[in-house]
Motif scaffolding. Structure first.
Motif, PDB file in Angstrom:
ATOM      1  N   GLU A 207       1.033  -1.182  -0.202  1.00  0.00           N
ATOM      2  CA  GLU A 207      -0.290  -0.067  -0.115  1.00  0.00           C
ATOM      3  C   GLU A 207       1.052   1.280  -0.103  1.00  0.00           C
ATOM      4  O   GLU A 207       0.572   2.455  -0.563  1.00  0.00           O
ATOM      5  N   ILE A 208       1.901   1.154   0.727  1.00  0.00           N
ATOM      6  CA  ILE A 208       2.946   2.472   0.885  1.00  0.00           C
ATOM      7  C   ILE A 208       3.557   2.786  -0.572  1.00  0.00           C
ATOM      8  O   ILE A 208       3.609   3.697  -1.114  1.00  0.00           O
ATOM      9  N   LEU A 209       3.746   1.269  -1.317  1.00  0.00           N
ATOM     10  CA  LEU A 209       4.436   1.631  -2.773  1.00  0.00           C
ATOM     11  C   LEU A 209       3.342   2.229  -3.315  1.00  0.00           C
ATOM     12  O   LEU A 209       3.831   2.881  -4.319  1.00  0.00           O
ATOM     13  N   GLU A 210       2.193   1.758  -3.517  1.00  0.00           N
ATOM     14  CA  GLU A 210       1.218   2.118  -4.519  1.00  0.00           C
ATOM     15  C   GLU A 210       1.063   3.877  -4.102  1.00  0.00           C
ATOM     16  O   GLU A 210       0.921   4.645  -5.161  1.00  0.00           O
ATOM     17  N   CYS A 211       1.234   4.201  -2.989  1.00  0.00           N
ATOM     18  CA  CYS A 211       0.987   5.433  -2.675  1.00  0.00           C
ATOM     19  C   CYS A 211       2.133   6.490  -3.076  1.00  0.00           C
ATOM     20  O   CYS A 211       1.983   7.491  -3.789  1.00  0.00           O
ATOM     21  N   ARG A 212       3.356   5.698  -3.145  1.00  0.00           N
ATOM     22  CA  ARG A 212       4.568   6.417  -3.715  1.00  0.00           C
ATOM     23  C   ARG A 212       4.502   6.377  -5.135  1.00  0.00           C
ATOM     24  O   ARG A 212       5.013   7.550  -5.789  1.00  0.00           O
ATOM     25  N   LEU A 213       4.119   5.427  -5.853  1.00  0.00           N
ATOM     26  CA  LEU A 213       3.813   5.441  -7.337  1.00  0.00           C
ATOM     27  C   LEU A 213       2.941   6.743  -7.890  1.00  0.00           C
ATOM     28  O   LEU A 213       3.375   7.279  -8.621  1.00  0.00           O
ATOM     29  N   LYS A 214       2.041   6.864  -6.986  1.00  0.00           N
ATOM     30  CA  LYS A 214       1.006   7.979  -7.435  1.00  0.00           C
ATOM     31  C   LYS A 214       1.635   9.390  -7.233  1.00  0.00           C
ATOM     32  O   LYS A 214       1.651  10.262  -8.093  1.00  0.00           O
ATOM     33  N   LYS A 215       2.566   9.440  -6.361  1.00  0.00           N
ATOM     34  CA  LYS A 215       3.408  10.719  -5.906  1.00  0.00           C
ATOM     35  C   LYS A 215       4.385  10.783  -7.124  1.00  0.00           C
ATOM     36  O   LYS A 215       4.494  11.892  -7.655  1.00  0.00           O
ATOM     37  N   ALA A 217       4.135   9.965 -10.156  1.00  0.00           N
ATOM     38  CA  ALA A 217       3.404  10.443 -11.351  1.00  0.00           C
ATOM     39  C   ALA A 217       2.796  11.709 -11.372  1.00  0.00           C
ATOM     40  O   ALA A 217       2.653  12.330 -12.420  1.00  0.00           O
ATOM     41  N   LEU A 218       2.648  12.242  -9.948  1.00  0.00           N
ATOM     42  CA  LEU A 218       2.453  13.718 -10.010  1.00  0.00           C
ATOM     43  C   LEU A 218       3.650  14.622 -10.007  1.00  0.00           C
ATOM     44  O   LEU A 218       3.430  15.731  -9.603  1.00  0.00           O
ATOM     45  N   ASP A 219       4.635  13.889 -10.238  1.00  0.00           N
ATOM     46  CA  ASP A 219       5.910  14.625 -10.465  1.00  0.00           C
ATOM     47  C   ASP A 219       6.626  15.488  -9.138  1.00  0.00           C
ATOM     48  O   ASP A 219       6.875  16.524  -9.161  1.00  0.00           O
ATOM     49  N   GLN A 220       6.589  14.487  -8.087  1.00  0.00           N
ATOM     50  CA  GLN A 220       6.832  15.017  -6.939  1.00  0.00           C
ATOM     51  C   GLN A 220       8.400  15.038  -6.817  1.00  0.00           C
ATOM     52  O   GLN A 220       8.993  13.771  -7.074  1.00  0.00           O
ATOM     53  N   LYS A 221       9.246  16.026  -6.694  1.00  0.00           N
ATOM     54  CA  LYS A 221      10.893  16.077  -6.877  1.00  0.00           C
ATOM     55  C   LYS A 221      11.685  15.142  -6.092  1.00  0.00           C
ATOM     56  O   LYS A 221      12.726  14.579  -6.217  1.00  0.00           O
ATOM     57  N   ASN A 222      10.765  14.735  -4.556  1.00  0.00           N
ATOM     58  CA  ASN A 222      11.823  14.099  -3.682  1.00  0.00           C
ATOM     59  C   ASN A 222      11.592  12.558  -3.967  1.00  0.00           C
ATOM     60  O   ASN A 222      11.995  11.883  -3.202  1.00  0.00           O
ATOM     61  N   LEU A 223      10.960  12.271  -5.118  1.00  0.00           N
ATOM     62  CA  LEU A 223      10.766  10.747  -5.190  1.00  0.00           C
ATOM     63  C   LEU A 223      11.104  10.264  -6.792  1.00  0.00           C
ATOM     64  O   LEU A 223      10.800  11.066  -7.599  1.00  0.00           O
ATOM     65  N   ARG A 224      11.829   9.215  -6.733  1.00  0.00           N
ATOM     66  CA  ARG A 224      12.067   8.721  -8.006  1.00  0.00           C
ATOM     67  C   ARG A 224      11.477   7.199  -8.175  1.00  0.00           C
ATOM     68  O   ARG A 224      11.273   6.507  -7.545  1.00  0.00           O
ATOM     69  N   MET A 225      11.203   7.018  -9.661  1.00  0.00           N
ATOM     70  CA  MET A 225      10.829   5.596  -9.983  1.00  0.00           C
ATOM     71  C   MET A 225      11.686   4.707  -9.562  1.00  0.00           C
ATOM     72  O   MET A 225      11.378   3.389  -9.128  1.00  0.00           O
ATOM     73  N   GLY A 226      12.838   4.838  -9.682  1.00  0.00           N
ATOM     74  CA  GLY A 226      13.929   3.911  -9.276  1.00  0.00           C
ATOM     75  C   GLY A 226      13.821   3.470  -7.862  1.00  0.00           C
ATOM     76  O   GLY A 226      13.993   2.402  -7.349  1.00  0.00           O
ATOM     77  N   ASP A 227      13.261   4.529  -7.106  1.00  0.00           N
ATOM     78  CA  ASP A 227      13.419   4.099  -5.619  1.00  0.00           C
ATOM     79  C   ASP A 227      12.152   3.167  -5.373  1.00  0.00           C
ATOM     80  O   ASP A 227      12.304   2.073  -4.616  1.00  0.00           O
ATOM     81  N   SER A 305       0.083  -8.521  -4.073  1.00  0.00           N
ATOM     82  CA  SER A 305       1.275  -8.563  -4.808  1.00  0.00           C
ATOM     83  C   SER A 305       0.822  -8.676  -6.448  1.00  0.00           C
ATOM     84  O   SER A 305       1.426  -8.096  -7.306  1.00  0.00           O
ATOM     85  N   VAL A 306      -0.449  -9.424  -6.577  1.00  0.00           N
ATOM     86  CA  VAL A 306      -0.808  -9.487  -7.810  1.00  0.00           C
ATOM     87  C   VAL A 306      -1.732  -8.218  -8.557  1.00  0.00           C
ATOM     88  O   VAL A 306      -1.577  -7.826  -9.579  1.00  0.00           O
ATOM     89  N   GLN A 307      -2.503  -7.577  -7.343  1.00  0.00           N
ATOM     90  CA  GLN A 307      -3.131  -6.685  -7.825  1.00  0.00           C
ATOM     91  C   GLN A 307      -2.342  -5.284  -8.096  1.00  0.00           C
ATOM     92  O   GLN A 307      -2.855  -4.411  -8.741  1.00  0.00           O
ATOM     93  N   LEU A 308      -1.050  -5.286  -7.703  1.00  0.00           N
ATOM     94  CA  LEU A 308      -0.180  -4.011  -7.999  1.00  0.00           C
ATOM     95  C   LEU A 308      -0.007  -3.643  -9.258  1.00  0.00           C
ATOM     96  O   LEU A 308      -0.263  -2.464  -9.775  1.00  0.00           O
ATOM     97  N   ALA A 309      -0.009  -4.572 -10.320  1.00  0.00           N
ATOM     98  CA  ALA A 309       0.034  -4.498 -11.652  1.00  0.00           C
ATOM     99  C   ALA A 309      -1.163  -3.801 -12.194  1.00  0.00           C
ATOM    100  O   ALA A 309      -0.970  -2.943 -12.836  1.00  0.00           O
ATOM    101  N   ALA A 310      -2.333  -4.140 -11.595  1.00  0.00           N
ATOM    102  CA  ALA A 310      -3.644  -3.598 -12.215  1.00  0.00           C
ATOM    103  C   ALA A 310      -3.692  -2.100 -11.606  1.00  0.00           C
ATOM    104  O   ALA A 310      -4.214  -1.303 -12.252  1.00  0.00           O
ATOM    105  N   ASN A 311      -3.274  -1.890 -10.476  1.00  0.00           N
ATOM    106  CA  ASN A 311      -3.328  -0.600  -9.727  1.00  0.00           C
ATOM    107  C   ASN A 311      -2.648   0.511 -10.422  1.00  0.00           C
ATOM    108  O   ASN A 311      -2.698   1.608 -10.257  1.00  0.00           O
ATOM    109  N   ILE A 312      -1.474  -0.060 -10.785  1.00  0.00           N
ATOM    110  CA  ILE A 312      -0.722   0.852 -11.589  1.00  0.00           C
ATOM    111  C   ILE A 312      -1.172   1.536 -12.605  1.00  0.00           C
ATOM    112  O   ILE A 312      -1.003   2.858 -12.928  1.00  0.00           O
ATOM    113  N   PHE A 313      -2.163   1.025 -13.244  1.00  0.00           N
ATOM    114  CA  PHE A 313      -2.817   1.669 -14.474  1.00  0.00           C
ATOM    115  C   PHE A 313      -3.910   2.718 -14.092  1.00  0.00           C
ATOM    116  O   PHE A 313      -4.113   3.604 -14.858  1.00  0.00           O
ATOM    117  N   GLU A 314      -4.078   2.900 -12.715  1.00  0.00           N
ATOM    118  CA  GLU A 314      -4.788   4.215 -12.045  1.00  0.00           C
ATOM    119  C   GLU A 314      -4.049   5.175 -11.924  1.00  0.00           C
ATOM    120  O   GLU A 314      -4.633   6.309 -11.620  1.00  0.00           O
TER     121      GLU A 314
END
Length: 374
Positions: A207-215, A217-227, A305-314
């Protein structure tokens, strides 16, 4: 977040059963006293196991006698195994707890902290209600035994005694059995709650990972996709470590649960509705709950773990640059293989396995009934 706040109530239960020294006990004297306490708890549990094992070897002659002691012997043996395993794994438990207090798992912002608090509250509640169920079963067993066995001069549980005990010695053995049983129940509660707590924290990290992925995508400078890719990889490694360190406990628990359920069904079919049958029903419920929580939370991790891929599309992934999209594809490809906790690499911890366990137990019970009729 402070390290002590992670699964706080669960680790207090571990401290009570002699597995986890309180963090405030830093002096050598207090640590030495706690080690003595741990040895006492372990000794008390083993003093119930060994006489019961000897009773089966030396005294049991009939199927009824065997069934009468077998289910309790399995439960006590499981408590001894868990206690020994937890003491051996103290360093590994500390390592797993520390991992949750370090990057990339430690929550940084308010929304991430709220996710962690939600899961810690859930773990606290589940540990509490699991404790209530076990203690209610234990108290009813003690009460029913006092009103029946004690007044008749019988012990709560059969065991081998190499001497003719007096009335005073009978009371001592009777009380010792109740204390040992209570300690064994608490060891089961502590061990199961801790392992399932770590499993739930895997869900928390998704859940924390999904939260960070959304951030990201919103171009928050303190986060990178590599992280995020690194965190996803660490979640898989963390789940693997949980499975590796506690796989023996999960495996033995599956086997013991199946045998106990089968044995209890066999006994319930022979007794009428009375204090003994209610004790068996409560004990069977506790045993089924014990294995259900492993299967249920293992199933939750698999789904997350499986739903993460589907949630990424959101998330707003179209706004990402080419490099971030490639990193996102790495996460999605990794999510195609779910995280599954297993026992001995054969049985996976999910709801289907729990149903299979019930079917196997009932099949074994049916076989016993047919053999008895022949």
């Amino acid at each position: 977040m402070e390290k002590a706040k992670i699964m706080e109530f669960t680790f207090k239960v571990l401290s009570v059963v002699g597995v986890w020294p309180p963090d405030s006990w830093t002096s050598s004297f207090k640590r030495a006293m706690y080690n003595v306490y741990s040895a006492f708890i372990t000794l008390m549990i083993f003093t119930l196991l060994i006489p019961q094992l000897l009773d089966i070897i030396l005294n049991v002659k009939t199927t009824e006698d065997f069934a009468d002691i077998f289910y309790m012997l399995l439960a006590v043996a499981m408590s001894c195994f868990k206690m020994t395993n937890l003491l051996i794994n103290r360093k590994n438990i500390k390592m797993l707890k520390n991992i949750l207090s370090e990057r990339p798992f430690i929550p940084v912002e308010a929304d991430e902290m709220e996710i962690r608090r939600k899961y810690d509250k859930s773990i606290h509640q589940k540990t509490f209600w699991y404790t209530v169920l076990a203690e209610v079963t234990l108290m009813w067993t003690a009460l029913a035994s006092f009103l029946t066995d004690f007044r008749s001069g019988n012990l709560t549980f059969r065991e081998w005694t190499p001497y003719n005990y007096s009335e005073t010695m009978f009371c001592v053995i009777y009380v010792r059995q109740l204390i040992s049983t209570s300690m064994g129940a608490m060891v089961n509660i502590a061990c199961d709650s801790m392992i399932c707590g770590f499993i739930l924290h895997v869900c928390c990290q998704f859940e924390i990972l999904e939260c960070r992925l959304k951030k990201v995508a919103l171009d928050q400078k303190n986060l990178r996709m590599g992280d995020c890719v690194h965190q996803h990889d660490c979640i898989f490694k963390f789940a693997f470590m949980i499975n590796e360190h506690f796989k023996p406990i999960i495996t033995i628990q599956f086997i013991v649960s199946m045998l106990v359920v089968c044995s209890n069904l066999y006994q319930l079919a022979k007794v009428t509705l009375n204090a003994e049958s209610l004790t068996l029903m409560l004990y069977t419920t506790s045993m089924l709950t014990q294995i259900l929580i492993y299967c249920w939370f293992g199933n939750e991790v698999k789904i997350k773990s499986v739903q993460l891929a589907a949630n990424i599309f959101e998330i707003e992934w179209l706004k990402l640059d080419r490099s971030s999209k490639k990193d996102l594809l790495i996460i999605m490809n990794r999510s195609l293989v779910p995280i599954e906790f297993s026992s001995a690499y054969i049985i996976t911890m999910n709801v289907d396995s729990f149903v299979s366990l019930l079917k196997t137990s009932y099949s074994a019970y049916t076989l016993l009934k047919q053999m008895e009729m022949e």
